[in-house]
Design an enzyme around this catalytic site. Structure first.
Site, PDB file in Angstrom:
ATOM      1  N   SER A  89       0.840  -1.188   0.000  1.00  0.00           N
ATOM      2  CA  SER A  89       0.000   0.000   0.000  1.00  0.00           C
ATOM      3  C   SER A  89       0.875   1.239   0.000  1.00  0.00           C
ATOM      4  CB  SER A  89      -0.915   0.017   1.230  1.00  0.00           C
ATOM      5  OG  SER A  89      -1.547   1.275   1.387  1.00  0.00           O
ATOM      6  N   GLY A 142     -13.349   8.938   8.342  1.00  0.00           N
ATOM      7  CA  GLY A 142     -14.802   8.841   8.393  1.00  0.00           C
ATOM      8  C   GLY A 142     -15.447   8.705   7.038  1.00  0.00           C
ATOM      9  N   LEU A 143     -14.638   8.438   5.990  1.00  0.00           N
ATOM     10  CA  LEU A 143     -15.161   8.293   4.636  1.00  0.00           C
ATOM     11  C   LEU A 143     -15.131   6.844   4.171  1.00  0.00           C
ATOM     12  CD1 LEU A 143     -13.631  11.481   2.960  1.00  0.00           C
ATOM     13  CD2 LEU A 143     -15.896  11.175   3.972  1.00  0.00           C
ATOM     14  N   SER A 145     -12.842   4.276   4.263  1.00  0.00           N
ATOM     15  CA  SER A 145     -11.744   3.719   3.481  1.00  0.00           C
ATOM     16  C   SER A 145     -11.683   2.202   3.623  1.00  0.00           C
ATOM     17  CB  SER A 145     -10.416   4.347   3.919  1.00  0.00           C
ATOM     18  OG  SER A 145     -10.201   4.177   5.313  1.00  0.00           O
ATOM     19  N   SER A 146     -12.123   1.667   4.759  1.00  0.00           N
ATOM     20  CA  SER A 146     -12.083   0.211   4.940  1.00  0.00           C
ATOM     21  C   SER A 146     -13.067  -0.489   4.009  1.00  0.00           C
ATOM     22  CB  SER A 146     -12.373  -0.150   6.397  1.00  0.00           C
ATOM     23  OG  SER A 146     -13.643   0.337   6.804  1.00  0.00           O
ATOM     24  N   ASP A 190     -21.835   0.929   5.044  1.00  0.00           N
ATOM     25  CA  ASP A 190     -20.678   1.407   4.303  1.00  0.00           C
ATOM     26  C   ASP A 190     -20.443   0.578   3.049  1.00  0.00           C
ATOM     27  OD1 ASP A 190     -20.358   3.256   6.296  1.00  0.00           O
ATOM     28  OD2 ASP A 190     -18.620   2.292   7.213  1.00  0.00           O
ATOM     29  N   TYR A 239     -16.766   1.974  19.308  1.00  0.00           N
ATOM     30  CA  TYR A 239     -17.813   1.569  18.377  1.00  0.00           C
ATOM     31  C   TYR A 239     -18.542   0.331  18.900  1.00  0.00           C
ATOM     32  CZ  TYR A 239     -19.976   0.602  13.796  1.00  0.00           C
ATOM     33  OH  TYR A 239     -20.864   0.380  12.776  1.00  0.00           O
TER      34      TYR A 239
END
Length: 401
Positions: A89, A142-143, A145-146, A190, A239
């Site tokens: 990565s 918070g977008l 990515s996972s 998500d 969470y």
């Protein structure tokens, strides 16, 4: 001194076409690193949630959309005897995954291992590969990515193996990968948003029915995402604790909170559990209200709903933080119609809805004030983007940059 402002909008994003420059640079990066030609490529957007956080695992409603910030995954099938995936990565160290003994390692590769294991369980014979993950989607902001990584990886391997999963089965596979390998007890919002997103649209996702419908994002609005620079790690406990509290409330009410009314919460005696439940019920209800406000371009209602949602996330669900609260207030003072925390919480980003006519003044004022408030923060303007997909190499290799 001014804040970091990234304008990622382009003609490609507006038209739903491919981000060719990003894809071509990712291909070049892969071939330089791997010293071989790429054979497969996938592209997956991030997502921003306009309304309805922590409602998905309670069978409520959410209002996410894909964004034109992407994970790009490039791979090549290897002619080697070892059953392994060489994985790299731009943001992390290189590693090697044993395809005959996939297991959680406690790092970023767990998201990939979980997907590979899920595909193997479904009969996919994954060949030895070299894979590099890149793109312009910021990590931990918070977008999602996972989920972007998971969905992009699943599609890449499907392309390699010449076999496609049902799109919804892919969503559930990637959700399980995050739960079982990365240790995050997430819902499927998500992954669904990343997989089913459409250019120019947001999704109203009914998590009980496992179905979504699209609504148009008004051309009179622009969407700003302000990354606080505070990085969350959902597997560290916050969470999961919230999810357990929601499950406790569900046990008391006898029904999923997404299907409850406020009066149903009267039977909850524990004030903490009741506050958690109140957030879920009201944020789910706010999804339809915000969708209505967007369809009628009702700026007053947009402002009210966004404000109520952030207050609920801050006070009832307690997953905001001082940096996020300050950014929400700052967005309002700079002219946003509404702003709120977005995503799983404990850091990440703020989403703000801004009138198209106010974009220039909003950017200028935020850029002036942000460095004194949070020098780590980054403003990005985003557009609703199409969902995850594989890309044929010839579709970008012959095009000018």
């Amino acid at each position: 001194m001014s804040a970091t402002v990234t304008n990622v909008n382009s003609v490609d994003a507006l038209s739903g076409e491919l981000p060719r420059e990003l894809l071509q640079s990712s291909l070049a990066d892969f071939e330089h690193w791997a010293d071989c030609r790429a054979t497969h490529l996938s592209l997956a957007p991030g997502r921003v949630n306009l309304m309805g956080d922590h409602t998905d695992y309670a069978d409520g409603l959410t209002l996410p959309m894909g964004v034109d910030l992407f994970t790009v995954i490039v791979g090549a099938v290897d002619n080697v005897s070892e059953q392994r995936v060489r994985l790299s990565s731009e943001h992390a160290t290189e590693t090697s995954l044993d395809l005959e003994s996939l297991r959680p390692m406690g790092d970023w590769s767990d998201y990939v291992s979980g997907v590979l294991a899920g595909l193997q369980e479904r009969g996919f014979a994954i060949p030895p590969m070299t894979i590099r993950v890149g793109g312009n989607l910021p990590l931990g902001s918070g977008l999602s990515s996972s989920a972007s990584l998971e969905m992009g990886m699943a599609l890449l391997i499907e392309q390699v193996c010449g076999r496609e999963l049902d799109p919804y089965e892919r969503v559930l596979l990637c959700q399980s990968a995050e739960q079982d390998y990365a240790g995050v007890p997430c819902g499927f919002m998500d992954q669904h948003a990343v997989g089913f997103a459409e250019s120019g649209k947001a999704l109203i996702l009914d998590c009980a029915a496992h179905q979504s419908r699209t609504i148009s994002v008004p051309s009179s609005l622009r969407i700003a995402v302000i990354d606080s620079g505070v990085r969350h790690a959902h597997s560290e406990g916050g969470y999961g604790e919230r999810r357990m509290q929601v499950e406790r409330a569900t046990q008391i009410t006898g029904a999923p909170l997404g299907k409850c009314s406020l009066s149903d919460l009267d039977q909850i005696d524990d004030p903490l559990i009741k506050r958690r439940a109140r957030h879920v019920v009201t944020d789910s209800e706010r999804v339809e209200t915000l969708a209505q406000a967007l369809s009628t371009d009702d700026s007053t209602l947009i402002s009210q709903i966004m404000t109520e949602s952030h207050r609920s996330l801050k006070e009832d669900f307690e997953i905001s933080c001082p940096e996020i609260d300050e950014l929400v207030d700052l967005c309002g003072s700079c002219g946003a119609l509404g702003a709120r925390m977005t995503g799983g919480g404990f850091g990440g980003s703020v989403v703000a809805l801004v009138a198209a006519t106010d974009v220039e003044s909003f950017s200028a004022e935020l850029g002036r004030q942000l460095p004194q408030q949070n020098e780590r923060a980054v403003l990005r303007w985003v557009l609703p983007a199409d969902g995850a997909r594989t890309i044929a190499l010839q579709d970008i290799s012959d095009q000018p940059t």
